[in-house]
Enzyme design. Structure first.
Site, short mmCIF file in Angstrom:
data_model
loop_
_atom_site.label_atom_id
_atom_site.label_comp_id
_atom_site.label_asym_id
_atom_site.label_seq_id
_atom_site.Cartn_x
_atom_site.Cartn_y
_atom_site.Cartn_z
CG HIS A 1 128.75 -9.66 -21.92
ND1 HIS A 1 127.71 -10.21 -21.19
CD2 HIS A 1 128.95 -10.51 -22.97
CE1 HIS A 1 127.31 -11.33 -21.78
NE2 HIS A 1 128.04 -11.53 -22.86
CE LYS B 1 103.88 -5.74 -36.74
NZ LYS B 1 102.73 -6.10 -35.90
NE ARG C 1 129.18 -18.11 -27.22
CZ ARG C 1 129.33 -18.66 -28.43
NH1 ARG C 1 129.86 -19.84 -28.54
NH2 ARG C 1 128.98 -18.02 -29.51
CB THR C 2 124.54 -14.35 -23.40
OG1 THR C 2 125.92 -14.19 -23.68
CG2 THR C 2 124.17 -13.54 -22.18
NE ARG D 1 124.22 -10.23 -25.95
CZ ARG D 1 125.15 -11.18 -26.18
NH1 ARG D 1 125.25 -11.71 -27.37
NH2 ARG D 1 125.92 -11.59 -25.20
N1 CP Z 1 130.09 -14.62 -25.04
C1 CP Z 1 128.91 -14.27 -25.58
O1 CP Z 1 128.32 -13.25 -25.22
O2 CP Z 1 128.44 -15.13 -26.53
P1 CP Z 1 127.04 -14.99 -27.27
O3 CP Z 1 127.12 -13.77 -28.16
O4 CP Z 1 126.86 -16.28 -28.05
O5 CP Z 1 125.97 -14.81 -26.23
#
Ligand code: CP
Length: 331
Positions: free
Chosen positions: A150, A100, A72-73, A122
């Site tokens: 998040h 590496k 999603r993100t 991320r």
């Molecule tokens: N909600 C969320 O962060 O989903 P993803 O891990 O798919 O990005």
């Protein structure tokens, strides 16, 4: 109960103060949140047109760095940048020089050499986004750092709630499940508190961090308490973050029986949210996930316009910024 440890932002690498970043909900004021949600609403209207692309960020470069899995993100940030006509570049750990042994700092310096306007990152480690903000000249968006924050998930959840209820002030959200390992829960508790909504965290005692009430929420180990909330927000059991050999719950079957969200445990018409990915049959019954009261796909759609708003806001005059606010972290 799990132990709680207090960390402060000044223990993390200092972010560049010349650029504005979105690293934590603690960076935002209520006015920032309201402005971002308003911008997202405007972008939502623009996406109703046949021609969905806007020229707003033409000539800008958005680099998406995902060193932890995401559907999603990562997809919504990429599409958000494309809808705003920015150039995009996506890097994942697998297949990159991380394989590496390259450090995050050296990866960030390398990508920073292209002069990106925004780096979305991320990372499995707490402070990953702070580190990138400290060594590049880009605006940095934290797309999830370990179990810490998040922030764009919390913003899209506020957007979803605002659209559904027409208000945020006074709403009561029950967040159910593995709070201990959840950056989503930490960000959302702070965000709901910021806008005058109320949160109750519900789950097994082993997965409710001791002292988390200090973030501005109530806690309960009784699943029956979810019936009092306007919204039930379900969290996944994050087995990948659980310490090997630690028995947080006797078994997933027992967890489902005691804390799983089933139709029987909900009031008629009660709304249900989940950040995804879901484990159907574990934390959420498939009948709940597929019911019309589930806002899960609405959250995904909200993710696109909210992230368009964040990218736009960072590159215009909005005051999203870093504060040296203390933060509470759970060991
Ligand atoms: N909600 C969320 O962060 O989903 P993803 O891990 O798919 O990005």
């Amino acid at each position: 109960m799990a132990e709680i440890r207090v960390m402060r932002d000044d223990l993390l690498p200092p972010p560049s103060l010349e650029r504005r970043h979105l690293l934590s909900i603690a960076d935002l004021t209520r006015a920032d949140v309201e402005r971002l949600l308003g911008t997202a609403r405007n972008f939502s209207r623009s996406l109703e047109r046949e021609m969905k692309k806007l020229p707003t960020l033409r000539g800008r470069l958005v680099v998406n760095v995902f060193f932890e899995s995401s559907t999603r993100t990562s997809s919504s940030f990429e599409l958000a940048a494309k809808r705003l006509s920015a150039d995009t570049m996506s890097i994942k750990a697998s297949g990159s020089a991380v394989d590496k042994g390259e450090s995050l700092k050296d990866t960030a310096l390398t990508l920073g050499a292209y002069d990106p306007d925004i780096i979305v990152i991320r990372h499995p480690q707490i402070g990953g986004a702070h580190l990138v903000a400290g060594v590049t000249g880009a605006h940095v968006v934290n797309a999830g750092d370990g179990k810490h924050q998040h922030p764009t998930q919390a913003l899209l959840d506020l957007y979803t709630l605002q659209e559904e209820f027409g208000r945020l002030e006074g709403l009561h959200v029950a967040i159910v499940g593995d709070v201990l390992h959840s950056r989503v829960a930490r960000s959302l508790v702070q965000a709901l508190d910021l806008v005058g909504a109320r949160t109750t965290l519900v789950g097994p005692p082993t997965l409710l961090p001791r002292g988390i009430e200090a973030m501005g929420c109530a806690t309960s180990t009784e699943i029956g308490t979810i019936a009092a909330a306007d919204v039930v927000y379900v969290l996944r059991m994050q087995r990948e973050r659980m310490l090997e050999g630690a028995n947080y719950v006797p078994s997933l079957r027992e967890y489902s029986e005691r804390w799983g969200v089933t139709p029987e445990r909900l009031r008629p018409g009660q709304k249900v949210m989940h950040p995804g990915p879901m484990n159907r049959g574990v934390e959420i019954d498939a009948r709940v996930a597929d019911a019309t009261d589930a806002l899960i796909e609405t959250q995904v759609r909200a993710g696109l316009v909210t992230r368009m708003a964040v990218l736009y806001d960072l590159l215009t005059s909005g005051p999203v910024g870093v504060k040296a606010a203390a933060l509470t972290e759970v060991a």
